[in-house]
Scaffold this motif. Sequence first.
Motif, mmCIF file in Angstrom:
data_model
loop_
_atom_site.group_PDB
_atom_site.id
_atom_site.type_symbol
_atom_site.label_atom_id
_atom_site.label_comp_id
_atom_site.label_asym_id
_atom_site.label_seq_id
_atom_site.Cartn_x
_atom_site.Cartn_y
_atom_site.Cartn_z
ATOM 1 N N ILE A 22 3.620 -5.097 -7.791
ATOM 2 C CA ILE A 22 3.157 -5.005 -6.402
ATOM 3 C C ILE A 22 2.644 -3.598 -6.127
ATOM 4 N N LYS A 23 3.422 -2.597 -6.512
ATOM 5 C CA LYS A 23 3.035 -1.204 -6.264
ATOM 6 C C LYS A 23 1.673 -0.876 -6.883
ATOM 7 N N ALA A 24 1.374 -1.475 -8.021
ATOM 8 C CA ALA A 24 0.111 -1.201 -8.710
ATOM 9 C C ALA A 24 -1.100 -1.622 -7.870
ATOM 10 N N PHE A 25 -0.933 -2.616 -7.001
ATOM 11 C CA PHE A 25 -2.044 -3.087 -6.173
ATOM 12 C C PHE A 25 -2.153 -2.357 -4.839
ATOM 13 N N LEU A 26 -1.089 -1.690 -4.409
ATOM 14 C CA LEU A 26 -1.079 -1.045 -3.098
ATOM 15 C C LEU A 26 -1.830 0.282 -3.125
ATOM 16 N N PRO A 27 -2.355 0.719 -1.969
ATOM 17 C CA PRO A 27 -3.082 1.990 -1.906
ATOM 18 C C PRO A 27 -2.179 3.153 -2.336
ATOM 19 N N ARG A 28 -2.718 4.026 -3.145
ATOM 20 C CA ARG A 28 -1.950 5.162 -3.677
ATOM 21 C C ARG A 28 -1.452 6.098 -2.583
ATOM 22 N N ASP A 29 -2.201 6.200 -1.507
ATOM 23 C CA ASP A 29 -1.816 7.122 -0.435
ATOM 24 C C ASP A 29 -0.963 6.455 0.639
ATOM 25 N N GLY A 30 -0.574 5.203 0.422
ATOM 26 C CA GLY A 30 0.248 4.492 1.394
ATOM 27 C C GLY A 30 1.704 4.926 1.323
ATOM 28 N N LYS A 31 2.403 4.770 2.444
ATOM 29 C CA LYS A 31 3.841 5.069 2.491
ATOM 30 C C LYS A 31 4.578 3.772 2.169
ATOM 31 N N ILE A 32 5.257 3.765 1.020
ATOM 32 C CA ILE A 32 5.924 2.562 0.548
ATOM 33 C C ILE A 32 7.436 2.703 0.723
ATOM 34 N N THR A 33 8.047 1.661 1.275
ATOM 35 C CA THR A 33 9.501 1.616 1.409
ATOM 36 C C THR A 33 10.019 0.315 0.816
ATOM 37 N N PHE A 34 11.278 0.347 0.404
ATOM 38 C CA PHE A 34 11.907 -0.800 -0.237
ATOM 39 C C PHE A 34 13.242 -1.087 0.442
ATOM 40 N N LYS A 35 13.579 -2.360 0.531
ATOM 41 C CA LYS A 35 14.880 -2.757 1.053
ATOM 42 C C LYS A 35 15.361 -3.941 0.224
ATOM 43 N N HIS A 36 16.535 -3.791 -0.360
ATOM 44 C CA HIS A 36 17.110 -4.846 -1.196
ATOM 45 C C HIS A 36 18.004 -5.755 -0.362
ATOM 46 N N THR A 37 18.067 -7.024 -0.759
ATOM 47 C CA THR A 37 19.027 -7.926 -0.142
ATOM 48 C C THR A 37 20.417 -7.499 -0.626
ATOM 49 N N PRO A 38 21.467 -7.860 0.115
ATOM 50 C CA PRO A 38 22.823 -7.450 -0.288
ATOM 51 C C PRO A 38 23.200 -7.854 -1.719
ATOM 52 N N ASN A 39 22.710 -8.984 -2.188
ATOM 53 C CA ASN A 39 23.030 -9.424 -3.549
ATOM 54 C C ASN A 39 22.041 -8.894 -4.594
ATOM 55 N N LEU A 40 21.079 -8.084 -4.149
ATOM 56 C CA LEU A 40 20.066 -7.447 -5.007
ATOM 57 C C LEU A 40 19.125 -8.436 -5.702
ATOM 58 N N SER A 84 12.356 -6.285 -0.451
ATOM 59 C CA SER A 84 11.283 -6.257 0.534
ATOM 60 C C SER A 84 10.475 -4.990 0.259
ATOM 61 N N VAL A 85 9.171 -5.144 0.107
ATOM 62 C CA VAL A 85 8.282 -4.011 -0.139
ATOM 63 C C VAL A 85 7.351 -3.890 1.060
ATOM 64 N N THR A 86 7.386 -2.734 1.706
ATOM 65 C CA THR A 86 6.522 -2.475 2.855
ATOM 66 C C THR A 86 5.655 -1.273 2.529
ATOM 67 N N CYS A 87 4.377 -1.380 2.848
ATOM 68 C CA CYS A 87 3.451 -0.271 2.627
ATOM 69 C C CYS A 87 2.586 -0.111 3.865
ATOM 70 N N ILE A 88 2.591 1.093 4.415
ATOM 71 C CA ILE A 88 1.720 1.402 5.541
ATOM 72 C C ILE A 88 0.644 2.343 5.023
ATOM 73 N N ALA A 89 -0.610 1.932 5.206
ATOM 74 C CA ALA A 89 -1.720 2.710 4.660
ATOM 75 C C ALA A 89 -2.932 2.623 5.574
ATOM 76 N N LEU A 90 -3.761 3.644 5.520
ATOM 77 C CA LEU A 90 -5.020 3.659 6.253
ATOM 78 C C LEU A 90 -6.041 2.867 5.438
ATOM 79 N N MET A 91 -6.541 1.788 6.017
ATOM 80 C CA MET A 91 -7.443 0.897 5.307
ATOM 81 C C MET A 91 -8.835 0.968 5.933
ATOM 82 N N ASP A 92 -9.866 0.810 5.086
ATOM 83 C CA ASP A 92 -11.252 0.964 5.536
ATOM 84 C C ASP A 92 -11.914 -0.327 5.999
#
Length: 90
Positions: free
Chosen positions: A39-57, A61-69
């Motif tokens: 997933i990270k390979a497809f996301l914009p390099r300058d985006g802010k990426i955060t991760f959140k695991h479920t309790p059982n791992l 959840s992958v969230t990326c906020i980026a400026l898109m054209d």
Amino acid sequence: MNIDKYKNLRYRLMETEDWPLEYMFKFIAPNHEGNVDRIKAFLPRDGKITFKHTPNLKHVSVTCIALMDSADEIVEITEKVDEIEGVIVL
């Protein structure tokens, strides 16, 4: 790949006149077989990426906020990530 799957997303994004815009990508992936790295390979390099695991791992959840054209750029990334087996696009 279903070409019309993201037609509504593209339409809503194209209604926006404020480009570039800050966009939030959000995906849920099984936590195995390098899914997060793929997933990270497809996301914009300058985006802010955060991760959140479920309790059982079992999932991440992958969230990326980026400026898109353009709407096409957003849809293209979303389609590529959607091809990864088991990933849920939110």
